[in-house]
Design an enzyme around this catalytic site. Structure first.
Site, PDB file in Angstrom:
ATOM      1  NE  ARG A  74      -3.586  -2.033   0.684  1.00  0.00           N
ATOM      2  CZ  ARG A  74      -3.985  -3.702  -0.964  1.00  0.00           C
ATOM      3  NH1 ARG A  74      -2.932  -3.809  -0.698  1.00  0.00           N
ATOM      4  NH2 ARG A  74      -4.214  -3.974  -0.371  1.00  0.00           N
ATOM      5  CB  SER A 130      -9.968  -0.836   2.959  1.00  0.00           C
ATOM      6  OG  SER A 130     -10.089  -2.094   2.341  1.00  0.00           O
ATOM      7  CD  GLU A 175      -5.360  -0.031   2.145  1.00  0.00           C
ATOM      8  OE1 GLU A 175      -6.277   0.519   1.071  1.00  0.00           O
ATOM      9  OE2 GLU A 175      -6.093  -0.674   2.622  1.00  0.00           O
TER      10      GLU A 175
END
Length: 296
Positions: A166, A217, A287
């Site tokens: 990520r 998310s 995130e």
């Protein structure tokens, strides 16, 4: 300078999937690469801070006035496909679900999982978005970028980009993604690819709150664990602050119940982090990209 058009004092909540955001001093949606480059040049020549947004997923913008130019890439939707080689050249604003369906119809294999990612190609490369062990970096050949400081345009090969879970260097440097070259496996069975794509989409919509405004998310998964699982184990699903709520469908989703503001959401993120750290000894790293905050 040609092809410079922008609006002033635009409400950015209309351009984020969580439906929260402040006001942009200047705002523009370029139709193509040339317009995008001209806008970057204009911002540099006029000493304006420049920020790029794509689909607005995984993005929390503070409810403040944001000085400078905000560019939304969603109209940059050119896709060039070489069916025999599997090489695909896409502008930064192409939506992943759109690309996924086009690839399947062309018999190109390897992009079926992207149908459930509500982001653009540029944003997904920048955030190194993915699903389970998959990410767009796996298919990347090169990225075309513009340096907002020097205004130099260059093409960077994948081997020269330090992708991590990520994370990509584009989150920290001055390089803005214009387009990308990707490689997929040609000569796939179109019927099977379309079926897999639809199954992947159904799995996402059955287990995630696609019917409500959300980021996607919220937290990165910690090593050998899942953020959603940790949050659910603490009984936090359904917990609310103001108009922000931890989804009852999936613990790693925060939804906006129509009146949330950026403070509600940031406070909820902080509470989740505190409770998981206190009870599980694990710090959940967001995130979500945050604009207009002094975070962390």
């Amino acid at each position: 300078m040609k092809n410079i058009t922008f609006k002033e004092k635009i409400n950015l909540s209309n351009y984020t999937t969580i439906k929260v955001g402040g006001f942009a001093e200047y705002f523009s949606k370029p139709n193509n690469t040339d317009e995008f480059i001209n806008l970057i040049n204009w911002a540099s020549l006029n000493n304006q801070k420049c920020r790029i947004i794509g689909a607005g997923s995984n993005l929390l913008i503070n409810n403040i006035f944001l000085k400078g130019l905000t560019i939304c890439t969603k109209k940059m939707r050119s896709i060039k496909i070489e069916s025999h080689s599997g090489i695909v050249e896409v502008e930064a604003g192409v939506m992943l679900p759109t690309m996924s369906n086009i690839l399947a119809k062309k018999g190109l294999q390897g992009g079926e999982w992207t149908v459930g990612i509500p982001g653009t190609v540029g944003g997904s490369i920048c955030m190194n978005a993915g699903s389970k062990q998959l990410s767009l970096a796996n298919n990347l050949l090169s990225v075309r970028v513009i340096d907002t400081k020097t205004l130099k345009i260059s093409e960077i090969e994948k081997k020269d980009i330090n992708f991590q879970y990520r994370f990509s260097p584009f989150q920290q440097n001055n390089l803005m993604i214009i387009s990308a070259k990707l490689l997929f496996e040609p000569k796939g069975n179109i019927e099977q690819l379309l079926e897999t794509t639809q199954k992947n989409l159904k799995k996402k919509t059955d287990t995630q709150p696609y019917h409500l405004p959300s980021f996607g998310s919220v937290f990165k998964n910690p090593t050998n664990n899942y953020a959603g699982k940790l949050i659910e184990e603490l009984g936090l699903k359904g917990f609310k602050i103001g108009g922000a709520e931890i989804s009852t469908m999936h613990g790693n989703f925060i939804v906006n119940n129509s009146f949330a503001n950026s403070k509600d959401i940031l406070d909820l993120i902080t509470v989740i982090q505190q409770k998981v750290l206190q009870k599980k000894g694990i710090f959940l790293e967001p995130e979500v990209r945050m604009i207009g905050f002094d975070y962390p």
